[in-house]
Scaffold this motif. Structure first.
Motif, short mmCIF file in Angstrom:
data_model
loop_
_atom_site.label_atom_id
_atom_site.label_comp_id
_atom_site.label_asym_id
_atom_site.label_seq_id
_atom_site.Cartn_x
_atom_site.Cartn_y
_atom_site.Cartn_z
N GLN A 219 0.76 -1.17 -0.08
CA GLN A 219 -0.04 0.06 -0.04
C GLN A 219 0.77 1.36 -0.12
O GLN A 219 1.93 1.13 0.53
CB GLN A 219 -0.96 -0.06 1.11
CG GLN A 219 -2.01 -1.03 1.26
CD GLN A 219 -3.04 -0.94 2.55
OE1 GLN A 219 -2.63 -0.55 3.55
NE2 GLN A 219 -4.32 -1.24 2.04
N CYS A 220 0.26 2.25 -0.63
CA CYS A 220 1.06 3.69 -0.77
C CYS A 220 1.23 4.12 0.74
O CYS A 220 -0.05 4.22 1.55
CB CYS A 220 0.34 4.51 -1.54
SG CYS A 220 1.04 6.13 -1.68
N ILE B 88 -0.72 -0.67 -4.47
CA ILE B 88 0.22 -0.28 -5.37
C ILE B 88 0.83 -1.60 -5.95
O ILE B 88 0.85 -2.43 -5.39
CB ILE B 88 1.18 0.92 -5.32
CG1 ILE B 88 2.20 0.06 -3.89
CG2 ILE B 88 0.74 1.98 -4.92
CD1 ILE B 88 3.25 1.10 -3.72
N GLU B 89 0.90 -1.49 -7.41
CA GLU B 89 1.62 -2.69 -8.01
C GLU B 89 3.05 -2.70 -7.75
O GLU B 89 3.88 -1.76 -7.97
CB GLU B 89 1.15 -2.36 -9.48
CG GLU B 89 1.86 -3.81 -10.64
CD GLU B 89 1.54 -3.49 -11.85
OE1 GLU B 89 2.34 -4.09 -12.46
OE2 GLU B 89 0.74 -2.82 -12.14
N GLU B 90 3.43 -3.92 -7.26
CA GLU B 90 4.91 -3.86 -6.81
C GLU B 90 5.75 -4.26 -8.16
O GLU B 90 5.27 -5.10 -9.03
CB GLU B 90 5.14 -5.11 -5.83
CG GLU B 90 4.29 -4.90 -4.72
CD GLU B 90 4.49 -5.84 -3.48
OE1 GLU B 90 5.59 -5.97 -3.31
OE2 GLU B 90 3.59 -6.32 -3.15
N GLY C 261 10.31 1.08 -3.45
CA GLY C 261 9.50 2.30 -2.87
C GLY C 261 8.15 2.05 -2.32
O GLY C 261 7.37 0.99 -2.59
N ASN C 262 7.82 2.97 -1.57
CA ASN C 262 6.35 2.69 -1.04
C ASN C 262 5.31 3.67 -1.09
O ASN C 262 4.41 4.04 -0.58
CB ASN C 262 6.58 2.43 0.57
CG ASN C 262 6.93 3.60 1.26
OD1 ASN C 262 7.49 4.57 0.71
ND2 ASN C 262 7.06 3.45 2.68
N THR C 263 5.26 4.36 -2.08
CA THR C 263 4.65 5.75 -2.52
C THR C 263 4.19 5.33 -3.94
O THR C 263 4.95 4.82 -5.07
CB THR C 263 5.27 6.80 -2.53
OG1 THR C 263 5.83 7.19 -1.14
CG2 THR C 263 4.38 8.18 -2.81
#
Length: 44
Positions: free
Chosen positions: A16-17, A24-26, A32-34
């Motif tokens: 999750q953002c 979010i698509e990994e 990143g986490n945004t």
């Protein structure tokens, strides 16, 4: 009791953002986490 390794990873929740909380698509090369929306990145 040991869990099958592939089952373990398959059952992990989606990423999750950190800004908006949207899933979010990994990507394998990205830690990143945004999400791109919160980073103001536009699709080409």
């Amino acid at each position: 009791m040991l869990v099958n390794l592939t089952e373990f990873f398959r059952n992990l929740p989606g990423k999750q953002c950190a800004e908006c909380g949207k899933e979010i698509e990994e990507q394998h090369e990205c830690y990143g986490n945004t999400c791109s929306n919160c980073m103001n990145v536009q699709d080409l």
